[in-house]
Design an enzyme around this catalytic site. Structure first.
Site, PDB file in Angstrom:
ATOM      1  N   ARG A  24      43.468  38.641  37.952  1.00 29.68           N
ATOM      2  CA  ARG A  24      44.205  38.321  36.718  1.00 29.68           C
ATOM      3  C   ARG A  24      43.734  37.006  36.127  1.00 29.68           C
ATOM      4  NH1 ARG A  24      50.204  38.321  38.457  1.00 29.68           N
ATOM      5  NH2 ARG A  24      49.171  37.280  40.177  1.00 29.68           N
ATOM      6  N   ASN A  42      49.620  42.629  37.620  1.00 32.27           N
ATOM      7  CA  ASN A  42      49.520  43.506  38.779  1.00 32.27           C
ATOM      8  C   ASN A  42      50.549  44.620  38.638  1.00 32.27           C
ATOM      9  OD1 ASN A  42      47.535  42.003  40.090  1.00 32.27           O
ATOM     10  ND2 ASN A  42      49.000  40.825  41.293  1.00 32.27           N
TER      11      ASN A  42
END
Length: 99
Positions: A24, A42
């Protein structure tokens, strides 16, 4: 407006070893570097998903990055892109990591 300047929005989901490897953070950094906006998070399925918005040429570059590069310790099995559409305006002002 030139083809490369057309604004698009596309959703994505990345499969493989993409959690616990700073995926990320690297996605956010690459998106910002390209001047894109959107988000990344996520999922409970062990994938990473999000949305990209920006000029089509930059979005295409980011799609390739998501499919082939990712973070240094990630292992990408596949990337799904869907819901692509031309947009008149950006829905976001930044590229965010969603918790």
């Amino acid at each position: 407006m030139a083809e490369g300047d057309t604004l698009v929005s596309v959703d994505y989901e990345i499969f493989g070893k993409v959690q616990g490897v700073f995926f990320r953070k690297y996605t956010q950094a690459e998106g910002k570097k390209l001047g894109l906006v959107g988000w990344v998070q996520n999922t409970d399925r062990g994938t990473v998903q999000g949305q990209l918005q920006g000029p089509v040429s930059k979005v295409r570059f980011m799609q390739q990055w998501l499919e082939t590069r990712g973070s240094p310790k990630s292992h990408i099995d596949r990337a799904n892109f869907n819901n692509e559409k031309v947009i008149a305006n950006l829905d976001y002002s930044d590229f965010q990591i969603v918790k």
